[in-house]
Write a protein that holds these residues in place. Structure first.
Motif, short mmCIF file in Angstrom:
data_model
loop_
_atom_site.label_atom_id
_atom_site.label_comp_id
_atom_site.label_asym_id
_atom_site.label_seq_id
_atom_site.Cartn_x
_atom_site.Cartn_y
_atom_site.Cartn_z
N THR A 127 0.82 -1.23 -0.21
CA THR A 127 -0.10 -0.04 -0.05
C THR A 127 0.91 1.12 0.06
OG1 THR A 127 -1.84 -1.20 1.28
CG2 THR A 127 -1.78 1.31 1.18
N HIS A 128 1.71 1.12 0.69
CA HIS A 128 2.83 2.50 1.02
C HIS A 128 4.04 2.50 0.15
CE1 HIS A 128 -0.10 3.64 4.02
NE2 HIS A 128 0.20 2.93 4.61
N VAL A 132 7.01 5.63 -0.02
CA VAL A 132 8.54 5.54 0.39
C VAL A 132 9.16 5.79 -0.80
CG1 VAL A 132 9.97 3.48 0.80
CG2 VAL A 132 7.74 3.68 2.31
N LEU A 133 8.83 5.34 -1.95
CA LEU A 133 9.75 5.58 -3.14
C LEU A 133 9.72 7.38 -3.29
CD1 LEU A 133 8.69 2.84 -5.73
CD2 LEU A 133 10.84 3.07 -4.50
N ALA A 134 8.72 8.16 -3.01
CA ALA A 134 8.65 9.43 -3.19
C ALA A 134 9.51 10.12 -2.19
CB ALA A 134 7.21 10.13 -3.21
N ARG A 136 11.98 8.64 -0.65
CA ARG A 136 13.24 8.22 -1.03
C ARG A 136 14.08 9.54 -1.94
NH1 ARG A 136 13.35 1.80 -1.69
NH2 ARG A 136 13.25 1.26 0.47
N GLU A 137 13.01 9.66 -3.19
CA GLU A 137 13.72 10.71 -4.00
C GLU A 137 13.73 12.01 -3.40
OE1 GLU A 137 11.43 12.28 -8.15
OE2 GLU A 137 11.41 10.02 -7.78
N THR A 138 12.92 12.67 -2.50
CA THR A 138 12.91 13.72 -2.10
C THR A 138 14.16 13.79 -1.06
OG1 THR A 138 10.59 14.07 -1.75
CG2 THR A 138 11.78 15.47 -0.56
N TYR A 139 14.50 12.69 -0.15
CA TYR A 139 15.72 12.83 0.45
C TYR A 139 16.91 12.82 -0.47
CZ TYR A 139 18.97 11.06 3.83
OH TYR A 139 20.18 11.00 4.68
#
Length: 144
Positions: A127-128, A132-134, A136-139
């Motif tokens: 579901t999440h 999590v991928l978003a 990671r990309e932001t970080y």
């Protein structure tokens, strides 16, 4: 001098289980059950919906069914994981003398007590994953 029975000694040791303590044996158990293959095997064995597309109770599965269902698991890893689950009393292995021999795996009562949590963990990850991928990309954009 008071003596303690074996049952009393076990009860005292059980109270002392604390996974935050380095020497606690529950740490090894947590390490084992947090493995991705353990999570997926327990989730698969605990529900009919995997095979039939509908909700249902626990069921037994043949080794080959598990192997097909768990994409990417090697024969060695599946065998080792099933053996460790059997050793811990979470899964039973039944051999039926047919030609060829039929081997099935099923959750024990102890395994069933862990099943809902594992299904929930699997569902949460599915579901999440986009979140999590978003994140990671932001970080990674900030750190780089």
């Amino acid at each position: 001098m008071a003596t303690t029975t074996a049952a009393q000694k076990r009860a005292q040791e059980k109270v002392a289980y604390d996974a935050f303590v380095a020497a606690c044996p529950s740490r090894k158990l947590l390490d084992r059950i947090s493995n991705k293959w353990v999570t997926l095997i327990l989730a698969a064995l605990g529900s009919q919906e995997v095979r039939e597309g509908c909700a249902g109770g626990p069921r037994s599965m043949r080794y080959s069914e598990l192997s097909r269902l768990l994409a990417g698991v090697s024969q060695k890893m599946l065998t080792q994981t099933l053996r460790s689950l059997e050793r811990d009393g979470l899964v039973t292995r039944t051999v039926t003398p047919t030609v060829p021999v039929t081997v099935t795996y099923e959750l024990t009562e102890l395994g069933l007590s862990l099943h809902d949590m594992m299904r929930g963990l699997k569902a949460w990850a599915e579901t999440h994953m986009d979140d999590v991928l978003a994140n990671r990309e932001t970080y990674d954009g900030r750190v780089a």
